[in-house]
Structures are given as C-alpha cells and as structure tokens.
Design a protein around this motif. Sequence first.
Motif, PDB file in Angstrom:
ATOM      1  N   GLU A   1     -12.114 -54.787   4.283  1.00  0.00           N
ATOM      2  CA  GLU A   1     -12.979 -53.620   4.145  1.00  0.00           C
ATOM      3  C   GLU A   1     -14.456 -53.916   3.967  1.00  0.00           C
ATOM      4  OE1 GLU A   1     -11.415 -51.139   4.860  1.00  0.00           O
ATOM      5  OE2 GLU A   1      -9.383 -51.200   4.075  1.00  0.00           O
ATOM      6  N   LEU A   2     -14.821 -55.157   3.668  1.00  0.00           N
ATOM      7  CA  LEU A   2     -16.211 -55.489   3.373  1.00  0.00           C
ATOM      8  C   LEU A   2     -16.824 -56.326   4.484  1.00  0.00           C
ATOM      9  CD1 LEU A   2     -15.981 -56.426  -0.425  1.00  0.00           C
ATOM     10  CD2 LEU A   2     -16.591 -54.230   0.593  1.00  0.00           C
ATOM     11  N   LEU A   3     -18.003 -55.928   4.914  1.00  0.00           N
ATOM     12  CA  LEU A   3     -18.781 -56.671   5.904  1.00  0.00           C
ATOM     13  C   LEU A   3     -19.974 -57.266   5.174  1.00  0.00           C
ATOM     14  CD1 LEU A   3     -19.810 -55.343   9.429  1.00  0.00           C
ATOM     15  CD2 LEU A   3     -21.436 -56.562   7.992  1.00  0.00           C
ATOM     16  N   VAL A   4     -20.172 -58.577   5.343  1.00  0.00           N
ATOM     17  CA  VAL A   4     -21.225 -59.283   4.620  1.00  0.00           C
ATOM     18  C   VAL A   4     -22.136 -59.995   5.613  1.00  0.00           C
ATOM     19  CG1 VAL A   4     -21.731 -60.873   2.728  1.00  0.00           C
ATOM     20  CG2 VAL A   4     -19.531 -59.684   2.787  1.00  0.00           C
ATOM     21  N   SER A   5     -23.436 -59.927   5.347  1.00  0.00           N
ATOM     22  CA  SER A   5     -24.421 -60.629   6.174  1.00  0.00           C
ATOM     23  C   SER A   5     -25.426 -61.283   5.239  1.00  0.00           C
ATOM     24  CB  SER A   5     -25.125 -59.648   7.119  1.00  0.00           C
ATOM     25  OG  SER A   5     -26.104 -60.308   7.893  1.00  0.00           O
ATOM     26  N   PRO A   6     -25.087 -62.427   4.625  1.00  0.00           N
ATOM     27  CA  PRO A   6     -25.916 -62.990   3.548  1.00  0.00           C
ATOM     28  C   PRO A   6     -27.327 -63.339   3.999  1.00  0.00           C
ATOM     29  CG  PRO A   6     -24.256 -64.564   4.293  1.00  0.00           C
ATOM     30  CD  PRO A   6     -23.924 -63.270   4.940  1.00  0.00           C
ATOM     31  N   ILE A   7     -28.258 -63.205   3.075  1.00  0.00           N
ATOM     32  CA  ILE A   7     -29.645 -63.575   3.334  1.00  0.00           C
ATOM     33  C   ILE A   7     -29.752 -65.097   3.282  1.00  0.00           C
ATOM     34  CG2 ILE A   7     -32.024 -63.405   2.544  1.00  0.00           C
ATOM     35  CD1 ILE A   7     -30.961 -60.773   3.600  1.00  0.00           C
ATOM     36  N   THR A   8     -30.238 -65.692   4.349  1.00  0.00           N
ATOM     37  CA  THR A   8     -30.346 -67.152   4.415  1.00  0.00           C
ATOM     38  C   THR A   8     -31.736 -67.599   4.845  1.00  0.00           C
ATOM     39  OG1 THR A   8     -29.497 -67.152   6.696  1.00  0.00           O
ATOM     40  CG2 THR A   8     -27.875 -67.408   4.915  1.00  0.00           C
TER      41      THR A   8
ATOM     42  N   PHE B   1     -19.732 -64.245  -2.154  1.00  0.00           N
ATOM     43  CA  PHE B   1     -18.910 -63.703  -1.074  1.00  0.00           C
ATOM     44  C   PHE B   1     -18.451 -64.816  -0.139  1.00  0.00           C
ATOM     45  CE2 PHE B   1     -20.975 -59.984  -2.721  1.00  0.00           C
ATOM     46  CZ  PHE B   1     -19.952 -59.050  -2.702  1.00  0.00           C
ATOM     47  N   SER B   2     -18.108 -65.945  -0.754  1.00  0.00           N
ATOM     48  CA  SER B   2     -17.482 -67.061  -0.053  1.00  0.00           C
ATOM     49  C   SER B   2     -16.134 -67.313  -0.717  1.00  0.00           C
ATOM     50  CB  SER B   2     -18.367 -68.309  -0.132  1.00  0.00           C
ATOM     51  OG  SER B   2     -18.350 -68.857  -1.434  1.00  0.00           O
ATOM     52  N   PRO B   3     -15.288 -68.142  -0.138  1.00  0.00           N
ATOM     53  CA  PRO B   3     -13.966 -68.369  -0.748  1.00  0.00           C
ATOM     54  C   PRO B   3     -14.016 -68.942  -2.155  1.00  0.00           C
ATOM     55  CG  PRO B   3     -13.982 -69.097   1.541  1.00  0.00           C
ATOM     56  CD  PRO B   3     -15.404 -68.778   1.186  1.00  0.00           C
ATOM     57  N   VAL B   4     -14.974 -69.858  -2.409  1.00  0.00           N
ATOM     58  CA  VAL B   4     -15.066 -70.520  -3.715  1.00  0.00           C
ATOM     59  C   VAL B   4     -16.536 -70.600  -4.108  1.00  0.00           C
ATOM     60  CG1 VAL B   4     -14.576 -72.627  -5.025  1.00  0.00           C
ATOM     61  CG2 VAL B   4     -13.014 -71.905  -3.196  1.00  0.00           C
ATOM     62  N   LEU B   5     -16.840 -70.229  -5.365  1.00  0.00           N
ATOM     63  CA  LEU B   5     -18.216 -70.315  -5.860  1.00  0.00           C
ATOM     64  C   LEU B   5     -18.296 -71.467  -6.857  1.00  0.00           C
ATOM     65  CD1 LEU B   5     -20.415 -67.324  -7.147  1.00  0.00           C
ATOM     66  CD2 LEU B   5     -20.899 -69.740  -7.445  1.00  0.00           C
ATOM     67  N   ARG B   6     -18.805 -72.594  -6.353  1.00  0.00           N
ATOM     68  CA  ARG B   6     -18.925 -73.806  -7.181  1.00  0.00           C
ATOM     69  C   ARG B   6     -20.341 -74.338  -7.069  1.00  0.00           C
ATOM     70  NH1 ARG B   6     -19.076 -78.943  -5.679  1.00  0.00           N
ATOM     71  NH2 ARG B   6     -18.489 -78.270  -3.576  1.00  0.00           N
TER      72      ARG B   6
ATOM     73  N   ARG C   1     -30.382 -66.923  -3.428  1.00  0.00           N
ATOM     74  CA  ARG C   1     -29.678 -66.518  -2.205  1.00  0.00           C
ATOM     75  C   ARG C   1     -28.412 -67.337  -1.996  1.00  0.00           C
ATOM     76  NH1 ARG C   1     -31.432 -61.475  -1.481  1.00  0.00           N
ATOM     77  NH2 ARG C   1     -33.586 -61.335  -0.734  1.00  0.00           N
ATOM     78  N   TRP C   2     -28.425 -68.589  -2.419  1.00  0.00           N
ATOM     79  CA  TRP C   2     -27.223 -69.429  -2.279  1.00  0.00           C
ATOM     80  C   TRP C   2     -26.099 -68.912  -3.179  1.00  0.00           C
ATOM     81  CZ3 TRP C   2     -29.169 -74.751  -0.538  1.00  0.00           C
ATOM     82  CH2 TRP C   2     -28.230 -75.377   0.276  1.00  0.00           C
ATOM     83  N   ILE C   3     -26.473 -68.530  -4.397  1.00  0.00           N
ATOM     84  CA  ILE C   3     -25.484 -67.951  -5.314  1.00  0.00           C
ATOM     85  C   ILE C   3     -24.924 -66.649  -4.737  1.00  0.00           C
ATOM     86  CG2 ILE C   3     -25.225 -66.764  -7.539  1.00  0.00           C
ATOM     87  CD1 ILE C   3     -25.126 -69.676  -8.003  1.00  0.00           C
ATOM     88  N   GLN C   4     -25.786 -65.817  -4.175  1.00  0.00           N
ATOM     89  CA  GLN C   4     -25.331 -64.544  -3.606  1.00  0.00           C
ATOM     90  C   GLN C   4     -24.369 -64.774  -2.450  1.00  0.00           C
ATOM     91  OE1 GLN C   4     -29.156 -62.794  -2.752  1.00  0.00           O
ATOM     92  NE2 GLN C   4     -29.222 -61.669  -4.683  1.00  0.00           N
ATOM     93  N   TRP C   5     -24.670 -65.738  -1.605  1.00  0.00           N
ATOM     94  CA  TRP C   5     -23.730 -66.068  -0.523  1.00  0.00           C
ATOM     95  C   TRP C   5     -22.434 -66.622  -1.123  1.00  0.00           C
ATOM     96  CZ3 TRP C   5     -20.370 -67.733   2.803  1.00  0.00           C
ATOM     97  CH2 TRP C   5     -20.025 -69.073   2.926  1.00  0.00           C
TER      98      TRP C   5
ATOM     99  N   GLU D   1     -32.112 -74.444   5.667  1.00  0.00           N
ATOM    100  CA  GLU D   1     -31.298 -74.707   6.855  1.00  0.00           C
ATOM    101  C   GLU D   1     -29.831 -74.929   6.494  1.00  0.00           C
ATOM    102  OE1 GLU D   1     -35.502 -76.120   7.769  1.00  0.00           O
ATOM    103  OE2 GLU D   1     -34.100 -76.193   6.072  1.00  0.00           O
ATOM    104  N   SER D   2     -29.596 -75.628   5.374  1.00  0.00           N
ATOM    105  CA  SER D   2     -28.216 -75.864   4.951  1.00  0.00           C
ATOM    106  C   SER D   2     -27.541 -74.565   4.544  1.00  0.00           C
ATOM    107  CB  SER D   2     -28.191 -76.861   3.785  1.00  0.00           C
ATOM    108  OG  SER D   2     -28.601 -78.147   4.221  1.00  0.00           O
ATOM    109  N   LEU D   3     -28.255 -73.744   3.787  1.00  0.00           N
ATOM    110  CA  LEU D   3     -27.702 -72.444   3.421  1.00  0.00           C
ATOM    111  C   LEU D   3     -27.403 -71.618   4.664  1.00  0.00           C
ATOM    112  CD1 LEU D   3     -26.995 -70.031   1.628  1.00  0.00           C
ATOM    113  CD2 LEU D   3     -29.451 -69.582   1.386  1.00  0.00           C
ATOM    114  N   ASN D   4     -28.299 -71.630   5.616  1.00  0.00           N
ATOM    115  CA  ASN D   4     -28.141 -70.804   6.804  1.00  0.00           C
ATOM    116  C   ASN D   4     -26.924 -71.200   7.641  1.00  0.00           C
ATOM    117  OD1 ASN D   4     -29.185 -68.792   8.768  1.00  0.00           O
ATOM    118  ND2 ASN D   4     -29.452 -70.590  10.071  1.00  0.00           N
ATOM    119  N   TYR D   5     -26.531 -72.471   7.588  1.00  0.00           N
ATOM    120  CA  TYR D   5     -25.397 -72.930   8.399  1.00  0.00           C
ATOM    121  C   TYR D   5     -24.051 -72.609   7.759  1.00  0.00           C
ATOM    122  CZ  TYR D   5     -22.477 -76.116  11.160  1.00  0.00           C
ATOM    123  OH  TYR D   5     -21.493 -76.638  11.971  1.00  0.00           O
TER     124      TYR D   5
END
Length: 878
Positions: free
Chosen positions: A572-579, A489-494, A482-486, A442-446
Amino acid sequence: MKSCFFLFLLSICLSISVFARQNNPVANQAATVIAGNARFTILTPGVVRLEYAADGVFEDHATLTFINRNLPVPAFTRKEKGGWLELKTTEFTLRYKLNSGDFNAANLIIDYAANGKKQTWNISKPNNGNLKGTTRTLDGAVGNRYNNKDTIRLETGLISRDGWVMIDDSHRPLFDNSDWPWVMSRPQKKAQDLYFFVYGTNYKKALYNFSLLAGNMALPPKFTFGIWWSRYWEYSDVELKNLVEEFRLHDVPIDVLVIDMDWHLVNRPEWFDDKGNRLRDQSGEGYGWTGFTWNRSLFPDPKGFLKWTNENHIQTCMNLHPASGIQPHEEQYEAFAKAMGVDPATKKYIPFDITDKKFARNYMDILLHPYEKDGIDFWWLDWQQWGSTKIEGVNPTFYLNYVHTSDMERRGIRPLIFHRWGGLGNHRYQIGFSGDTKICWESLNYQPYFTATASNVLYGFWSHDIGGHMQPDHYDPELYTRWIQWGAFSPVLRTHCTKDPRIERRIWAYPANNFYAMRDAMKLRYSLFPYNYSNARLAYDSAVSMMRPMYYDYPVNENAYSFPNQYMFGNELLVSPITKPMGKDPVQGDALYTTQKIWLPKGEWYEWNTGTLIPGDQIIERPFMLDEIPLYVRSGAIIPMQPDMKRIGEKAVDPLIINIFPGKSGKTKVYDDAGNDLGFKKDEFTFTSISFEKKSNLLKAQIQPIEGSYPGMPEARSYEIRLPLTFVPVSVKINGVLMPFNTGTSASGWQYDGSNLMTVIKTDRFKVSEKVEIEIEFPDLDPHQLSGIIGKAEKVFFVSRQVIASSQWQFKVFNFDDITYAGQTLNRISIHPDNNYILSEKAKLENSYAPIMNAFEKHKTLNAVHFTPLFNLLEASK
C-alpha cells in the motif's frame, strides 16, 4: 483491487507452501519425460527442467539453489512426430529432436507468448531484457562504482522484460541426503541441467515459481524490524550500557546492539614487530583479525553483560572474521584441537574449512553455541577472505550462510545470519550485509535501486551501513538525516561507520532540526511494525519482497522502469526517498526544501506529509523539507500500526491502530506470531482480517475474529481506528452501540484530531475471537475539500516562526499576526471540531495564502538571504 489480488495470492500461497516446504528434490515421476539421454521435468505450466546426461544417469539430489522438485503435476501433452518430441503446457511448447545429443540452438526449441507476441527460445538466445538481481558486496563503493572506478555489475536476476529467464544449474554442487544435508561435488561428466521459466509480464508468478523450487524467502525474527546500533569502535561493556541509556533519555527506540570485532582479542604485544607492524598468524592473516576469545579488558564479565542485554530486551550480534581458523592463543583451542584429532601440544592451528562437516560441528558446538547460551543472539559473519573452498563451486559466503542458518533451525531457533550475498539460493539465508560504502550522496542515491532490485532474486533483506561507512564526507547533518529516512523505509535500519572519531552516528548529537527529523523517521518505522511484519510474512509466502520495484505491479507501464529509486514498500505504500541535498545559493542562502519528481500510478494517492489527495497516472514534482519523506498511500488502504514502543515486541500491540485512508473500500490481513521461533512453519500464527466499505456518507468497517493461534498470543485487545482526511462524523457506532464524543486521550469513544483532519475512534477491549463492527456516518461533504490543508497550514506556520528571527519585517506591508493566524489553522480546528468551522477556516487559509506569498516576495528586496527561501517554500507548496 490490488489488495484483493494479494489476499487471493496469499490464500493460494498458504495452501501450497506447506507442500513446498517438504523440500523433496525428487520430482513426481508423472511430471518427467525421458527421451534417450535427455530428461524433461514439467514443474509448473511455465517452468521446465531440461537435463542432458551423456551416460543417461540424471541428477535427483538437491543443489545449492534448487531444493524441491516434487510439485503437483501440471497438465501437459506429449507427442512424437517426425523425429521430434513435443511437450505442451498452457504456457509453452517444447520441441526436442530425438537422439540428437546435448542441447543446442538447433535441437531444442521452446515457443511461448510474451508481450502479446509469439516468441521462440533456444539455448543461444540472449536475455537482453534482464532486470538484474544483486551482487556479493558494495565494499568501497561510491554510488554505482567501486573504488577502482569499475561499475558495479549486478548478477542476472529472475525477472526480464523478455518474459523468460533460463538458469543454468549444471555446475552447482549438490546436497546429500543426511540428517543435516551437506554439500558434495557434482559428478564430473558431460551433463546439462537447465531451468526455463516463462512468465510474460507476470513477474510475481516467476518469483513464486522459483520459490517453489528454491525454497521460501526467509522470515526474520520480529526484532529485525527495529533499530540496530552498530559502529566499529572499541566499546567497553560500560560504554554500551551508557549508550543504551542515552537512547532512552532521548526517547529513541533500539532493538539490536551489533558489537564489532573488538569484543575479542585484537591487540597483544607479541602480535607486533619492533616497528609496530602487525605480524601474520599461522594461516597467513594478520593476528587479531580472527578471534573467539573475549577481550576481558573491555568485557570483564561477559556473561553478566549478556545477562544485562537480555534483561533490557536488547538483542546482541557479534562480529566474526573466521578465516584464520582456530589459533593456539584461543581459550577454546585445546578442546577444539582434540575434537579435530590434533595434539594441542603441537600448537598447530586448525584451518578454517566450513565444508568439512566435522569442523563445522565443532565450530558450532565448541566455539559458538556456548556463547549463544550465554546470551549472544546471532552472528555477523564479516567474511572478506578467499572466494572458494575445497569443494569446487562452493562459495564460502554461501556455505557459511547455510551452515549458520541450518544450525539455528535444527535447534528450533528462527534463523538470522548477518552476512554478504552468496549467490542464487541465498534468499533462504538472510539478512545481507552490503559492506563498507563511502559516505557520500552518491552512495545513498544508489542504495534504494540496489535494494529493490535484489528482490529479483528474492533477496529481500539487505542491511546497509546507514550513514555510510567511511570517507569522504565525515559530518553532513543533511546527508545523515536523509539516509536515516531512507533506512526507515528499507528492510533493515542499521546505523554504522568505521573507527573514526570524526564520524557521528548518535542522532541526538546533531542539530535539533536534524535530530527531530531522524527520530520522527525512526518512530514512524516502529509504529508501522504490524504493517511491515505482515508484508514480511506475505514475502515468505508469495516470494514478493516487502520492498520491490514498481514494475512488479505495473509491468507494462514504461514509467515503472524509469524511476529506479522509487519503490513499493508493502502493498500500500509508495516511497521515493530523497537522495540529493537541498543545496545552497550564494544570494538566497540555504534552501529549505528540495523538489522530487515522482510517478504516481493510476488511482488516487494520499501524500503522507501534507494530507493531499493526488490523482495518479501522472508524474508530479513536489517540495520536501528536511523532515518530510516522499511517502504515498494507495486509495482505500488499511495500514495497521502500533503505539509508541522502545523495543519491537516489548509488549502486546494494544491498541491495534487501524488507519483507514480515503477510498471507497479496502481490505487487509494483519499477521502475527511468537516472533522468534519456528512455530510459524507449523501453523502457529494468526491473521486478523480487516475491511471497510463506504457508500454515500456511511462507512462500515469490520474486524473479523482472529484466525489461527500461537503460544502466548493475547486473548483480548482494544482498537484505535483512525480515518485521515475526514470531516467531523455525525455519529459513530461500535457493534451497534452509539459511541460518545470524547475529548480525553484514553477513554473509549471518538475524537477529532484537527492537526491531521482525522477522526479517531477508541474502543474498549474485545476478545480477539470477537467480531467488531464500526459504523460511521459522515456529513454530506466531499473529503476532497480537505485535501492539501495540512500541508499549507504547516508551511505557513513554519515561515511565521522564521520571521520571528528577523527584525526586518515591515508590518505595514502585511500584518505579521495574520501570518501566525493562518499558520494556526489546524490548531484552531482541534479546539473547535465543527464542520462549518472547518470550512470557514479552510476558506480563510486559502484566501490569505496568496497575500502572504506576496508579502514575502516584497520582503525579498529587504533581505534576500532570509526571505527568498521562505517565499520559495510557500510558492512550491501552494
């Protein structure tokens, strides 16, 4: 067309941003109209400031939100008729009843057009269509709810489907005019200070207009776009060095070490009672929560450790909880107390008061600057205490962000502060720490919706705890993948988590399939750095965040509002992450994929994983395996990339990789600068314009001479041009010279990568001041014939490898070697790069796909758990 629009917008932004950055809060007198105790300032054709002051004295200081009002005066007319003042621009007509007092629904009316209809606004009109902004923190959140089950309420944003927004600035504190502008209270009097924005469906214009008044969005240092390691753990210096070595051994990049609070003194015997309970310090907080003194048990040589991080090109971020102020046990206490006029012999603590300029200067000069000189790069302000200061209306979160950012900027350092959201105007001080979320789907999905929506207040750089922070799901490899994959394609990967040995954040400690999927996502993020950084610069200039909702580009299409987790990542990139999880079935066993519904806007889109060209203006449902990210590239896009690197900026980008995706034409600009200074604000930066056009079978691309300069910029570089989903060329020319076909990996010339059905052209080094022209003649074959081959071949190869594990395959039903042969289609094309051969192999694959599916369907009766998921995967991918 979209790329052209953004290039046009960028040119406008660059021409105006220099003016706007002067940040003069006093508007041009020609833009103001005073009517008794009311003052109206026409700031742009679609923005007006509305002031009422009972004493007739209006406010010209900057506020915490609005710092610049001196803009070019827009055209407008003024007239008085029948006791009403009328001000008219091209976008609105304002009417105010003269001498009628403070603003109300009856005496102030603004007419405007929105959604093709004439509309009227007054001060009591609700903004029901507001698409929201962001909130201070997600601490304790499970999805869109907090621990106490309250729904997370996002603050009002700048974007509304109503086509307007009104910002009430009446009670926000002011900045003074000192050399280091400092906060001060507003005069206590009857006054109104409102800003009315009208924009219809041109949401990007609303954001840009706001940035003209409230300042540019931050442009973080280059390393921000790398991988951050963070974990709440009592690391020693040796363990952190070993951790960085593990990253190297597993070929995983890293740029930032975030060191949580245990770097300083946390546990001393005198800080606990006989029962082991932590005692309170003089400020009333628990001992050890605040700290400024190194724990030399863990870090016996702090300067030596920081010297090591610098030598290894690792950026260091340290955690601070400064609420307890400076306690007598701190090493710096004596110097700090004397500087504040307190006798150190009294052992009285110095309360934390960031709005006290004297305290703030000493806080920086005595506590933090010496550590920064040793090698600490920036601070994680983990503020979780009270929400007010001694100055009414000043939020300590906001003001800490301001003080840290402005302090760095005053010293010539590109600012970076890691802290929570402090309110409107905080977009100037980034990046955001979203707090401690629960580890669950649920947290990933939000988070994708939450992060994209923050763009509505220009807060474009939220950093989340990738993987989640704390309970309940301690170990879920699929969730972390899946969290890493999102995160890629997020502003910061921490990555981050709480102090719990059951939670693992090292990706190499997970099963091999998960590790490879996560590492691939991280490496893809690094390879996309030139694209990401160029879009971060565009965000600085245009106020359109690199990650933003679909409705920015498609405001009149209802689907843009119906897919909240889908977003544009750059232009140019459209993203729809798996959550969501792939799931399990008691009969069929573990699923091999999950399906995702995706809305593709009008145009043609290239599916990154499968090489499939898909027409837009439709909702599709596609299967995605564990190692696949729903990523779509706009037709004609040019995506700049870089070679494999362990650190962002560890060396010059050479070659600059230029991906030209199928389409008739396209253009882009690749941005670069020194990366960690303020030179980009003084025209010390470069743009490289790249374009292509395809007519019939001839594709011509141009790399223009570099525009601009910055200290240390490379004087020459090579290029690698990649053209996915193309047939083998007839010929390739660079600046008119015919290039050879070359099967080598490094020599200049061209190759054909059959695994990606891609033409790859490698050039010699050129001076960046030289123009480079590429001309490629392709055969008279439609590249759409190649669409989907990559995905089908890879899926067949995958299932063929799974069959090896089963002893129940019936060879009389279907020859297993024929399945392997079909799965090896791309490999054979790489070996034999010939167009007739490609077409022949394509036909064989397509002709064998249905019989292979039928064979798996028959085998379901032999072993449903093993063969049913394989059949389902083939069926979903056909």
